[in-house]
Scaffold this active site. Structure first.
Site, PDB file in Angstrom:
ATOM      1  CB  CYS A 339      -0.929   0.011   1.221  1.00 47.39           C
ATOM      2  SG  CYS A 339      -2.003   1.466   1.304  1.00 47.39           S
ATOM      3  CB  CYS A 342      -0.678   2.575   4.115  1.00 47.53           C
ATOM      4  SG  CYS A 342      -2.408   2.267   3.726  1.00 47.53           S
ATOM      5  CG  ASP A 343       3.073   0.758   4.457  1.00 53.58           C
ATOM      6  OD1 ASP A 343       2.538   1.171   5.507  1.00 53.58           O
ATOM      7  OD2 ASP A 343       2.904  -0.381   4.013  1.00 53.58           O
TER       8      ASP A 343
END
Length: 531
Positions: A339, A342-343
């Protein structure tokens, strides 16, 4: 700090505070500290029930929230804006005595948790999954005085991120030990700390009478099927690991007809709200592990419970495809990620790779290029599959390199984290290496049918459930819909249509098939058990 529109919304929410609360702020001379100080001051000025004080906390900048005179149990280390602004608002409301809309049974379960629970959650402000975890743990800290929680913005506290080797968010620590990574719901967290919760839930589920339509999966296909089935007035249930499925991990959605733009979590919230308007029994945090055909199809769950239905609709969706190369599993969450939204912020200023040259891969590269030092895209084929407009954008960015005809063969690491990857040039067969700190895998989806393999249901060579135009499978009273099936295109709107089709197909089957006599069914079950 807050624009006029946001201030107006917040002012409306703060009217619900009935118990005085106190904001404890720890700041220094850094820009983020000044922003947090400004935010806290503005909030305190908006309500007579909110007071403000300054102290020196373990992490700076940070802000704690508590009822006046009570030691704080909720803290935000960093600036709770972006996706986390809602987490801040809810923390203010719940600390100020405004009741939560959470299931009373869950709240009671939290109150009766024994022991001391000190949670820390590392997040990124661009992560759409992080707020679910932060809000769940904040609520637990509000309800139970033996629970504390601090949200930590990984981008601001890089020393901790490096020390704990955090390369995936949300990363949750409990009493200093890693508790979990990725999106977790409140029930999932509670069940993980409450050892007897699973047994109690299994006993409760096994008492359920057979349903006329039992839907397995909570994504767009499952939600649509539940709504269409319930509207027919037939007894309907939906069982899933989580509501929303893959859509919860989707950031921007621009091809949902009639909606110019939305985000995955927002769409899922709307789907869940719509389903709950109907008489549908919804069971989440439950994983299906077996299917047994019969007049009533039985779905076995991981916790040992069994649900059954005269008809079943399988809508278990798909998950990210993995590279299946040495080192991938060892360094999953330690540099190998799926992701980028997200990361990505955890790799600020570092070099990363994106595996895959389709739309998702090139979109990931473009997004990451604004955060990281450099992005290397590796595509197996000799041409990119992404839309031309995305390819042009990627080629225009100076810190994106694209390598085609590249077969990734190994993830390299130092024992703790990713340090690079090895790939084979498919034209020359030469083995080459790329030094990177993160690897984002974007190579498509695989159907969630592992639990069905070897069973009575017919699957395609790709592991997808084969269906006809009505969603019927190889078993007459079992239907399927969405990304788990052999439909050629995997899209949210197509999955919704397929779920509706499967529900109508199931209803048509039910009205044309006499209901089996209960005594006969019980006799068949006894014979099966003794065979």
């Amino acid at each position: 700090m807050l624009d006029a529109n946001l201030k107006k919304q917040l002012d409306t929410y703060l009217q619900n505070i009935i118990t005085p609360i106190e904001l404890s702020v720890s700041v220094d001379d850094s820009p983020k500290s000044q922003e947090l100080n400004e935010l806290a001051t503005e909030i305190a000025e908006m309500s007579p029930h909110i007071s403000l004080n300054w102290n020196q906390a373990q992490r700076t900048p940070s802000m704690s929230i508590a009822q006046t005179g009570v030691p704080p149990r909720i803290s935000f280390a960093g600036l709770p804006m972006g996706h986390e602004f809602t987490s801040l608002v809810l923390a203010l409301l719940h600390s100020g005595g405004h009741p939560s809309k959470t299931d009373p049974a869950l709240l009671e379960q939290i109150r009766h948790l024994d022991g001391e629970y000190h949670f820390e959650t590392y997040i990124s402000l661009s992560c759409q999954n992080c707020p679910d975890v932060v809000q769940a743990l904040n609520l637990m800290a509000t309800v139970n005085p033996n629970i504390t929680h601090v949200m930590i913005d990984g981008a601001l506290f890089q020393d901790e991120v490096e020390e704990r080797q955090i390369m995936s968010v949300p990363s949750v620590y409990l009493n200093g030990q890693l508790f979990g990574q990725g999106r977790m719901t409140l029930p999932e967290i509670i069940n993980k700390v409450d050892a007897n919760a699973s047994k109690r839930k299994a006993a409760e589920l096994s008492k359920q009478e057979p349903y006329e339509v039992l839907i397995v999966g909570g994504g767009p296909a499952g939600a649509a099927a539940a709504i269409y089935a319930a509207r027919k007035g037939i007894r309907t249930a939906l069982v899933a690991e989580r509501f929303g499925g893959q859509v919860m991990d989707t950031m921007g959605i621009e091809n949902f007809i009639s909606v110019n733009y939305t985000e995955g979590p927002k769409l899922v919230a709307s789907l869940e709200e719509h389903v709950k308007e109907y008489d549908v029994d919804v069971f989440t945090e439950q994983q299906a592990v077996s299917l047994t055909e019969g007049d009533y199809v039985k779905i076995g769950l991981e916790n040992g419970a069994t649900l059954s239905g005269r008809s079943v609709i399988l809508a278990t969706g798909a998950r990210w495809r993995e590279m299946n190369v040495p080192g991938e599993q060892q360094y999953r969450g330690k540099g190998v990620a799926y992701c980028p939204h997200c990361d990505g912020p955890l790799f600020k200023g570092k070099r990363v790779a994106v595996i895959g040259g389709g739309n998702s891969g090139i979109e990931a590269a473009i997004d990451l290029a604004g955060i990281v030092e450099h992005v290397t895209v590796l595509e197996f084929a000799d041409t990119l599959r992404a839309d031309e407009v995305l390819q042009r954008k990627a080629r225009s960015m100076p810190n994106i390199d694209i390598i085609k005809s590249a077969q990734t063969t190994e993830v390299r690491g130092d024992g703790n984290k990713v340090i690079g990857l090895t790939y084979t040039d498919r034209e020359t067969q030469e083995s080459k290496q790329v030094d990177v700190a993160g690897i984002f895998v974007q190579i498509g989806l695989i159907p969630n049918t592992d639990w069905l393999k070897g069973g009575p249901l017919k699957l395609s060579k790709h592991g997808e459930i084969e269906i006809d135009s009505r969603g019927t499978t190889s078993i007459p009273n079992v239907f399927a819909a969405g990304d788990v099936t052999n439909v050629p295109f995997k899209q949210i709107i197509i999955a919704m249509g397929a779920g509706s089709t499967a529900a109508l197909g199931a209803f048509d089957h039910l009205i044309r098939t006499p209901a089996p006599a209960k005594a006969a069914v019980q006799q068949n079950e006894k014979q099966a058990e003794t065979a």
